[in-house]
Design a protein around this motif. Structure first.
Motif, mmCIF file in Angstrom:
data_model
loop_
_atom_site.group_PDB
_atom_site.id
_atom_site.type_symbol
_atom_site.label_atom_id
_atom_site.label_comp_id
_atom_site.label_asym_id
_atom_site.label_seq_id
_atom_site.Cartn_x
_atom_site.Cartn_y
_atom_site.Cartn_z
ATOM 1 N N GLN A 95 50.780 45.889 52.184
ATOM 2 C CA GLN A 95 50.089 46.465 53.533
ATOM 3 C C GLN A 95 49.947 45.614 54.543
ATOM 4 O O GLN A 95 48.995 45.774 55.500
ATOM 5 N N ASN A 96 50.541 44.219 54.741
ATOM 6 C CA ASN A 96 50.517 43.504 55.604
ATOM 7 C C ASN A 96 49.161 43.013 55.870
ATOM 8 O O ASN A 96 48.696 42.824 57.107
ATOM 9 N N GLN A 97 48.308 42.649 54.893
ATOM 10 C CA GLN A 97 46.775 42.270 54.965
ATOM 11 C C GLN A 97 46.735 40.982 54.098
ATOM 12 O O GLN A 97 47.767 40.711 53.519
ATOM 13 N N GLN A 98 45.658 40.150 54.389
ATOM 14 C CA GLN A 98 45.293 39.126 53.747
ATOM 15 C C GLN A 98 45.156 39.371 52.161
ATOM 16 O O GLN A 98 44.210 40.144 51.902
ATOM 17 N N ALA A 99 46.103 38.462 51.411
ATOM 18 C CA ALA A 99 45.820 38.791 49.994
ATOM 19 C C ALA A 99 44.226 38.012 49.490
ATOM 20 O O ALA A 99 44.049 37.070 50.112
ATOM 21 N N GLN A 100 43.872 38.587 48.388
ATOM 22 C CA GLN A 100 42.657 38.413 47.878
ATOM 23 C C GLN A 100 42.756 37.170 46.764
ATOM 24 O O GLN A 100 41.936 36.478 46.398
ATOM 25 N N VAL A 101 44.064 37.110 46.324
ATOM 26 C CA VAL A 101 44.318 36.226 45.270
ATOM 27 C C VAL A 101 45.801 35.736 45.419
ATOM 28 O O VAL A 101 46.519 36.069 46.383
ATOM 29 N N ILE A 102 46.100 34.798 44.670
ATOM 30 C CA ILE A 102 47.671 34.108 44.742
ATOM 31 C C ILE A 102 48.519 35.376 45.206
ATOM 32 O O ILE A 102 48.518 36.589 44.230
ATOM 33 N N GLU A 103 49.591 35.015 45.480
ATOM 34 C CA GLU A 103 50.778 35.849 45.583
ATOM 35 C C GLU A 103 51.414 36.626 44.250
ATOM 36 O O GLU A 103 51.537 37.736 44.190
ATOM 37 N N GLY A 104 51.448 35.809 43.339
ATOM 38 C CA GLY A 104 51.843 36.160 41.975
ATOM 39 C C GLY A 104 51.048 37.506 41.433
ATOM 40 O O GLY A 104 51.633 38.257 40.818
ATOM 41 N N TRP A 105 49.631 37.148 41.583
ATOM 42 C CA TRP A 105 48.890 38.334 41.236
ATOM 43 C C TRP A 105 48.859 39.389 42.058
ATOM 44 O O TRP A 105 48.850 40.598 41.849
ATOM 45 N N ALA B 199 52.061 30.551 43.408
ATOM 46 C CA ALA B 199 50.733 30.233 42.870
ATOM 47 C C ALA B 199 49.984 29.478 43.559
ATOM 48 O O ALA B 199 49.721 30.018 44.929
ATOM 49 N N TYR B 200 49.475 28.180 43.362
ATOM 50 C CA TYR B 200 48.790 27.476 44.268
ATOM 51 C C TYR B 200 49.394 26.399 45.056
ATOM 52 O O TYR B 200 49.201 25.560 45.985
ATOM 53 N N ASN B 201 50.952 26.282 44.694
ATOM 54 C CA ASN B 201 51.762 25.647 45.732
ATOM 55 C C ASN B 201 51.263 24.269 45.670
ATOM 56 O O ASN B 201 51.380 23.476 46.628
ATOM 57 N N ASN B 202 50.947 23.838 44.506
ATOM 58 C CA ASN B 202 50.587 22.558 44.437
ATOM 59 C C ASN B 202 49.351 21.945 45.416
ATOM 60 O O ASN B 202 49.300 20.771 45.500
ATOM 61 N N ALA B 203 48.654 22.863 45.867
ATOM 62 C CA ALA B 203 47.520 22.615 46.606
ATOM 63 C C ALA B 203 46.497 21.530 45.777
ATOM 64 O O ALA B 203 46.058 21.796 44.578
ATOM 65 N N GLN C 284 48.417 23.033 38.907
ATOM 66 C CA GLN C 284 49.746 22.244 39.402
ATOM 67 C C GLN C 284 50.998 23.178 38.762
ATOM 68 O O GLN C 284 50.786 23.628 37.732
ATOM 69 N N GLY C 285 51.946 23.263 39.705
ATOM 70 C CA GLY C 285 53.117 23.767 38.984
ATOM 71 C C GLY C 285 53.193 25.257 38.659
ATOM 72 O O GLY C 285 52.400 26.057 39.301
ATOM 73 N N ASP C 286 54.117 25.723 37.807
ATOM 74 C CA ASP C 286 54.222 27.122 37.765
ATOM 75 C C ASP C 286 53.276 27.529 36.558
ATOM 76 O O ASP C 286 52.684 26.540 35.713
ATOM 77 N N LEU C 287 52.787 28.784 36.875
ATOM 78 C CA LEU C 287 51.475 29.067 35.895
ATOM 79 C C LEU C 287 51.935 30.330 35.024
ATOM 80 O O LEU C 287 52.741 31.175 35.294
ATOM 81 N N ARG C 288 51.155 30.314 34.086
ATOM 82 C CA ARG C 288 51.238 31.784 33.159
ATOM 83 C C ARG C 288 50.019 32.384 32.689
ATOM 84 O O ARG C 288 48.750 31.574 32.660
ATOM 85 N N PHE C 289 49.834 33.802 33.290
ATOM 86 C CA PHE C 289 48.518 34.262 32.823
ATOM 87 C C PHE C 289 48.704 35.568 31.938
ATOM 88 O O PHE C 289 49.772 36.271 31.892
ATOM 89 N N TYR C 290 47.747 35.519 30.874
ATOM 90 C CA TYR C 290 47.465 36.750 30.309
ATOM 91 C C TYR C 290 46.645 37.682 30.616
ATOM 92 O O TYR C 290 45.568 37.000 31.010
ATOM 93 N N VAL C 291 47.047 38.932 31.039
ATOM 94 C CA VAL C 291 46.223 39.770 31.915
ATOM 95 C C VAL C 291 46.055 41.125 31.274
ATOM 96 O O VAL C 291 47.061 41.760 30.939
ATOM 97 N N ASP C 292 44.626 41.642 30.946
ATOM 98 C CA ASP C 292 44.192 42.866 30.566
ATOM 99 C C ASP C 292 44.027 43.676 31.587
ATOM 100 O O ASP C 292 42.877 43.331 32.426
ATOM 101 N N ILE C 293 44.544 44.759 32.026
ATOM 102 C CA ILE C 293 44.021 45.584 33.205
ATOM 103 C C ILE C 293 43.224 46.874 32.625
ATOM 104 O O ILE C 293 43.733 47.547 31.761
ATOM 105 N N LEU C 294 41.759 46.783 32.747
ATOM 106 C CA LEU C 294 40.811 47.588 32.110
ATOM 107 C C LEU C 294 40.438 48.649 32.832
ATOM 108 O O LEU C 294 39.845 49.665 32.382
ATOM 109 N N ASP C 295 40.533 48.694 34.298
ATOM 110 C CA ASP C 295 39.934 49.927 35.048
ATOM 111 C C ASP C 295 40.393 49.616 36.396
ATOM 112 O O ASP C 295 41.042 48.489 36.752
ATOM 113 N N ILE C 296 40.354 50.663 37.164
ATOM 114 C CA ILE C 296 40.563 50.745 38.535
ATOM 115 C C ILE C 296 39.197 50.902 39.329
ATOM 116 O O ILE C 296 38.545 52.109 39.069
#
Length: 296
Positions: free
Chosen positions: A229-239, A261-265, A270-282
C-alpha cells in the motif's frame, strides 16, 4: 407168284394205314405248334409296337411340355391379413394392459425417488441445522475459555503445540519462500490487516533460535502488507509481504533472504532467516502505529 416192283408200290396193308395216321397226327401237332409260335411272335411284335408308341407318346408329351410357357403363380400379398373385430379388441386390451403396467412401474419408481429424496433431505436438514450449525457457531470463533495459545474454534490441534524446528537444507535463500505445514480454513490475510501470530525465529544456515513468542507465552500482533500500500512497513519485508494471502489457522515456514530480513544490520540476526509462523487471528489495525520487529 413173285412180286414185282409195281406190285410192291401198289399194295397196302393195315400196318401201313396205321403208320399213315400217326404221321398225319404228328403233322397236325407240328402245325398247331407252328400256329402257337406264330401267335406268340405276333403278340410280342404287337407289345413292342405299343411300347414304342408309348415312348414316342411320352417324348412327344415332354416336347409339348417344353414348348408350353411356364405358369407363374400369383405372388402372395406382403401385408398381414386384416384383423377381425375380435382380434382388434384383443390387441387393444393387450396394449391397454401394457400401458397400465408401465404407468404402475413409473409410479413406483417415482414414489421410491420421492422417499429417498425425503430421507436425504431429512439428513441434510439435520446436518445443516444441527451439526453444521453447531460447527458454524464455533468455527473460526473465539472460545469462551482463554488459554495459550488462543485458538479459534475448528483449528488444527497441532497449533496448540510448539513446532519442532530445523535449519534450512540449502546453502542460502535466493528468493523468499513460504512452505505450508498446516492449511488454515478461516479468513485470508489481506494487505493492511493486523494478524496475531505465534512464531519462532532461526538463522537459516545453522537453525539457531534467536527469538520465540512461545518462550514469552505471548502472541504477537502485527500489521502486514504495508509496502503493498506504499506505506512504511512495521516488520521486515519478508514478513510484510510473505504473510499476505495466507489463511488464518495456518502454520508456515517462512524462509527469507538477507536482503528482506535485517540486511546484516548491527544488533540483529545476520544472514538468511527462517521463521515458523502460526497465524491465529486477524484484528483491527493497531492505531498506535510504530515499527514492530520480531526479535526486539
Amino acid at each position: 407168284m413173285p412180286a414185282g416192283p409195281a406190285a410192291v408200290s401198289d399194295s397196302t396193308s393195315p400196318a401201313d394205314d396205321t403208320d399213315g395216321e400217326l404221321a398225319d397226327d404228328a403233322a397236325a401237332a407240328d402245325a398247331d405248334k407252328s400256329d402257337l409260335s406264330d401267335s406268340s411272335d405276333e403278340a410280342a411284335d404287337a407289345a413292342d409296337s405299343d411300347g414304342a408308341d408309348d415312348n414316342d407318346g411320352d417324348e412327344s408329351d415332354a416336347d409339348d411340355d417344353e414348348d408350353k410357357p411356364a405358369v407363374t403363380k400369383p405372388a402372395r400379398g406382403k401385408g398381414p391379413a386384416p384383423l377381425t373385430k375380435a382380434e382388434k379388441r384383443a390387441a387393444a386390451r393387450v396394449a391397454a394392459n401394457r400401458a397400465a403396467r408401465r404407468k404402475r412401474v413409473g409410479q413406483a419408481i417415482a414414489g421410491t425417488v420421492i422417499v429417498l429424496l425425503a430421507i436425504g433431505g431429512a439428513f441434510a436438514g439435520v446436518w445443516y441445522f444441527g451439526d453444521r450449525a453447531e460447527q458454524q457457531k464455533t468455527e473460526c470463533k473465539k472460545p469462551d475459555q482463554s488459554s495459550y495459545p488462543p485458538l479459534l474454534g475448528g483449528f488444527d490441534k497441532r497449533l496448540a503445540e510448539e513446532p519442532k524446528t530445523e535449519a534450512g537444507k540449502e546453502q542460502s535463500v535466493a528468493l523468499r519462500q513460504v512452505t505450508t505445514l498446516i492449511q488454515g480454513k478461516c479468513k485470508t490475510v489481506k494487505a493492511g490487516d493486523t494478524v496475531v501470530v505465534n512464531y519462532i525465529g532461526l538463522t537459516y544456515k545453522d537453525g539457531k533460535k534467536f527469538d520465540s513468542s512461545w518462550d514469552h507465552k505471548q502472541t504477537f500482533p502485527v500489521q502486514v502488507g504495508m509496502l503493498e500500500q506504499n506505506q512504511q512497513a512495521q516488520v521486515i519485508e519478508g514478513w510484510d509481504r510473505g504473510l499476505v494471502g495466507l489463511k488464518v489457522g495456518s502454520r508456515v515456514i517462512l524462509d527469507i533472504p538477507v536482503k528482506e530480513a535485517y540486511n546484516n544490520a548491527e544488533g540483529y540476526p545476520q544472514g538468511d532467516l527462517r521463521f515458523y509462523v502460526d497465524i491465529l487471528d486477524i484484528q483491527a489495525a493497531d492505531a498506535s502505529g510504530g515499527l514492530q520487529i520480531p526479535g526486539n
